[in-house]
Scaffold this active site. Structure first.
Site, mmCIF file in Angstrom:
data_model
loop_
_atom_site.group_PDB
_atom_site.id
_atom_site.type_symbol
_atom_site.label_atom_id
_atom_site.label_comp_id
_atom_site.label_asym_id
_atom_site.label_seq_id
_atom_site.Cartn_x
_atom_site.Cartn_y
_atom_site.Cartn_z
ATOM 1 N NE ARG A 192 -2.076 -0.843 -7.055
ATOM 2 C CZ ARG A 192 -3.142 -1.582 -6.698
ATOM 3 N NH1 ARG A 192 -3.276 -2.838 -6.497
ATOM 4 N NH2 ARG A 192 -4.402 -1.105 -6.657
ATOM 5 C CB THR A 193 5.352 -4.708 -5.664
ATOM 6 O OG1 THR A 193 4.348 -4.742 -6.562
ATOM 7 C CG2 THR A 193 6.025 -5.890 -5.295
#
Lengths: 306, 424, 177
Positions: free
Chosen positions: A57-58
């Site tokens: 995600r990041t």
């Protein structure tokens, strides 16, 4: 105005800088609503994504943020084990610099690595999570999300529930929200409570029912499932019973309270699906806002001359 | 060869000496102490005006890293660092590679020290084979080869039964067991003191309890066995309290602390300077105050360095994985002298803490200027200020959190076994 | 040294004339949207729109455009410029957009503005209206509507102060050193 070439943590930011980032992010949020979601602000710049810890995600959020600013992106994922024996962190940093990158986004299992990189290289360093120290961009996107719903921070009660001891998200959020004037409550079993955290001027609860009462914002944290084997908790079921966010428990919060989660969620462990997908949830909005906030940070840092 | 030290202010607690004297050295021995101007002539004269002349400092806790980790330190470089710091005797810990758990390793160290050492080296043998905490080493053979104490320093003896056996068995040879007090379960994965700062810098903490539990356990075992227990590197106020209480009850325990435990607090960790990473970790102001009080009231018997040199590759990296330890020989005296400058103890007592008492605990005839004793002396200007430059350390380990500190108390000359070293 | 070059009535006259020219050139105001460039063009766009509305007796769409991300000098600035609001009120494809700015100088802002606009869609036409054209173009850009042409030295400063109230308008030239 951003003073440092790095974003190492919320601890290092002044409150004016936080507001400046949030305002700039609002501009990028508009860009993200267009058909063409790309601007040429970082054309010709190179951003390196250096991830020593698995993260989809990041890393994706930063990658897309950089690409939407027209920067070139290098993705370097280094499984931790090979680093121990092989190339040192310092060499990795110098290599990235030699490749011509100006900004490096770093995630590492060890606290303080972004500070180390900043010292050892001339790069602009963005901390994307270092050990259990900080995850500043998460706290900024959370602040952005809270601001867009509540329009203010002063007087808000924000309850953070979960594994505070191992959570950099909790720490960065505590620092940010305290600076912005909110009241922060943390709720977790004493086995997952970091030492002397109450000295940060926050309220500490081991009961979700008590801590959630009257909250404007309820933030659930991801529970690393292996905590169970390390003796922090007897079972995930018991954790869910005591600390899981359910519709019933949410009734104790303010009726217009919003529910946040940094993701990825363990449904049925720290949060019930009904709450995660319910009307109070702003969890997907957090993801979109993350993109705008990360664009703002890359844009602002690229302008700071070291 | 005769050397005469003139006009120095001689402090030697072993003979209650604290006045201006001249000292004559002949070869490797102290020949005599004379009223100023009354000594016989010598081949060379050292003017020690404005200086104190004391027995060479004795360090009961040094890591010389040889054999096995010569890239961090060698017996040659470590003893040079020692004499630069005013030390003329160092007792080296057994966590080498292989560890000093047999007479052959002890003999290797003794031999190497005789050939290459700048000062006297006494090895400390491992308590258990490979420092694994399982089987006792051959204390008799190793004592005869030169070991003056036994310790698994760096690795706690986790098993209480093994610790009991060690304290019992060592009584035959009347040698101390030096305990590295750390509960490995409580300390697991930690790299700094557990407290407010471990929380805000996000580094895993080591609670004081990890040390205090083992201090208490070892004291209880000491009482049970009547063995000779010496507690290494006391870092916490709680440990001081437990030791104080034990001493009040007449238990024959001795204890040391190190300059970093009364000079540093965990507040400094916000920079992630790995030079601050040491085991046990530097703790809080409260602990610093308690350690100082422990030194003052005699609960803590001595100051040792826990000199732990490391290569920059082991330090210039992630905090979590950086090595524990401080290169301490070259700053220990000035940092300790600060206790005198601050009025906590007097100079005479400091010399006791750093010369006489370590010798008594180790059972060695050092730390004295008695005629006939080894010619081990330090000549120190206690008023001279200087800035610490770790790059200029003679130790291979430049890992000092005291780099760029302004300190007072400069070693001007060291004489080790009659050999004179002059420092600029 | 500063000199008044336009006063309130001059500015009002210029705006009225430009409004007429816009209507004339586009044969009415049916498909027009005015877009003021942040920050100097925003109020001027509103004033122009108000004038057109009076003449045509119909509502005119007015937007604002921030060109920060499209500037060609981001790398040379000491600190990143503050981002202002962009608000395009309509779907711009097939519209006639009139970009509005207070001063036309090197033409670089207009280049950035056109790049920014095109990321919002494909307008039929982009036209340019400015209150002051001071010369010194560095790009092949010209104004379709100019309130006044003023010859300047490169180092001179033009200060345009106009507000939504038409009484306090003034344009001043400050001689550069």
């Amino acid at each position: 105005m951003i003073k440092s070439k790095d974003l190492l943590g919320i601890k290092e930011l002044e409150v004016e800088e936080i507001y400046h980032i949030l305002e700039t992010a609002a501009g990028f949020k508009d860009v993200l609503k267009r058909d063409i979601k790309k601007v040429p602000a970082l054309r010709g710049k190179t951003v390196a994504n250096l991830f020593f810890e698995p993260s989809t995600r990041t890393r994706t959020s930063f990658e897309l943020a950089a690409k939407r600013l027209s920067a070139d992106v290098i993705n370097i994922s280094v499984p931790n084990s090979s680093v121990v024996k092989g190339e040192t962190l310092k060499d990795t940093a110098l290599t990235i610099q030699a490749l011509g990158a100006e900004i490096v986004i770093i995630r590492h299992t060890s606290a303080g690595v972004p500070h180390f990189l900043s010292r050892e290289s001339g790069l602009s360093v963005v901390n994307a999570g270092d050990g259990t120290n900080e995850h500043p961009t998460q706290a900024l996107l959370d602040a952005f999300t809270i601001q867009s719903h509540k329009k203010k921070f002063k007087g808000l009660i924000v309850a953070i529930v979960g594994d505070i001891a191992h959570s950099r998200v909790a720490r960065s959020n505590i620092y940010a929200l305290i600076k912005l004037g909110a009241t922060v409550r943390i709720i977790c079993p004493p086995t997952l409570m970091p030492s002397q955290i109450e000295k940060l001027n926050i309220e500490v609860y081991d009961s979700l029912e008590k801590g959630i009462k009257g909250a404007d914002v309820v933030m659930a944290l991801r529970l690393q499932l292996e905590r169970q084997n390390k003796g922090f908790l007897p079972s995930l079921d018991e954790y869910f019973n005591l600390y899981g966010l359910t519709t019933g428990k949410m009734r104790l919060a303010k009726s217009d309270a919003i529910v946040m989660h940094p993701g990825p969620m363990n449904r049925g462990v720290e949060i019930e699906s009904k709450v995660a997908d319910g009307p109070q949830s702003v969890i997907l909005e957090q993801v979109t806002n993350g993109l705008a906030v990360r664009m703002a940070i890359l844009y602002l840092l690229s302008g700071v001359k070291s | 060869m005769k050397t005469l030290i003139v006009n120095g202010f001689v402090i030697d607690p072993s003979q209650n000496l604290e006045s201006k004297k001249d000292i004559l050295i002949e070869g490797k021995k102290i020949q005599g102490i004379y009223p100023v101007g009354e000594a016989p002539s010598a081949d060379r004269t050292i003017d020690a005006s404005d200086c104190i002349v004391i027995p060479g400092l004795v360090d009961l806790h040094t890591h010389l890293r040889e054999p096995g980790f010569e890239y961090k330190e060698t017996i040659a470089s470590g003893t040079m660092a020692a004499v630069k710091g005013g030390f003329t005797t160092v007792c080296c810990m057994p966590n080498t590679k292989p560890s000093n758990d047999s007479e052959s390793v002890t003999e290797f160290i003794m031999d190497k020290a005789r050939k290459e050492g700048a000062c006297t080296v006494y090895p400390i043998g491992a308590v258990t084979r490979g420092q694994k905490g399982e089987e006792l080493t051959e204390l008799d053979a190793m004592s005869k080869s030169g070991c003056i104490a036994f310790s698994d320093d760096g690795m706690p003896v986790t098993n209480s039964l093994i610790m009991r056996r060690a304290l019992e068995y060592s009584k035959i040879f009347n040698v101390p067991i030096i305990a590295h007090c750390e509960d490995p379960f409580l300390a697991e994965g930690g790299s700094v003191n557990e407290g407010f700062y471990s929380t805000t810098v996000g580094l895993k903490g080591i609670p004081k309890a990890a040390e205090e539990i083992m201090v208490a356990r070892d004291i209880i075992l000491c009482e049970l066995t009547g063995g000779k227990l010496h507690i290494a590197h006391v870092s916490s106020g709680g440990s001081v309290r437990i030791i104080r209480e034990a001493k009040a009850r007449g238990i024959a325990v001795t204890a040391e602390t190190c300059p970093h435990y009364f000079s540093l607090t965990d507040e400094r960790l916000t920079t992630y300077d790995t030079n601050l990473k040491v085991n046990p970790p530097v703790r809080t102001q409260e602990d610093v105050d308690a350690i100082k009080e422990g030194l003052r009231d005699g609960t803590l018997d001595i100051i040792a360095t826990d000199h732990a040199p490391h290569h920059s590759d082991d330090k210039n990296r992630e905090f979590d994985t950086a090595a524990f330890g401080i290169s301490g020989l070259e700053t220990a005296f000035a940092l300790s002298l600060k206790l005198v400058k601050d009025g906590l103890i007097d100079l005479n007592y400091l010399i006791k803490l750093m010369c006489l008492r370590p010798s008594l605990i180790a059972g060695i005839s050092k730390g004295t200027l008695q005629p006939g004793a080894d010619a081990d002396l330090a000549i120190i200007n206690t008023e001279k200020e200087y800035t610490v430059d770790s790059a200029k350390f003679l130790s291979k380990g430049k890992n000092s959190p005291f780099h760029s500190w302004q300190l007072t108390g400069k070693i001007e000359h060291t004489i080790a076994m009659g050999k004179l070293y002059n420092w600029d | 040294m500063s000199k008044l070059i336009l006063d309130s009535s001059d500015v009002n006259r210029a705006i009225r004339r430009m409004a007429h020219e816009i209507i004339e050139k586009n044969k009415g105001s049916a498909n027009i949207c005015l877009v003021g460039i942040q920050k100097g063009g925003v109020i001027l766009a509103k004033r122009l729109a108000a004038q057109i509305e009076i003449i045509e007796d119909t509502a005119i769409e007015v937007g604002t455009l921030d060109i920060t991300f499209y500037r060609d000098d981001l790398n040379t600035k000491e600190n990143q410029p503050v981002v202002n609001k962009t608000d395009i009120p309509c779907i711009i494809s097939n519209k006639t957009l009139v970009l509005v700015d207070d001063v036309l100088f090197t033409g670089r802002s207009i280049r950035a503005a056109m790049d920014a606009l095109i990321d919002y869609g494909r307008p039929a036409y982009i036209q340019l209206a400015v209150l002051i054209d001071r010369g010194h173009r560095e790009l092949p850009i010209r104004a379709d509507y100019a309130g006044k042409n003023i010859p300047t030295a490169f180092n001179d400063l033009i200060e345009v102060s106009i507000s939504e109230e038409p009484d306090n308008d003034r344009v001043v030239i400050i001689n550069g050193q």
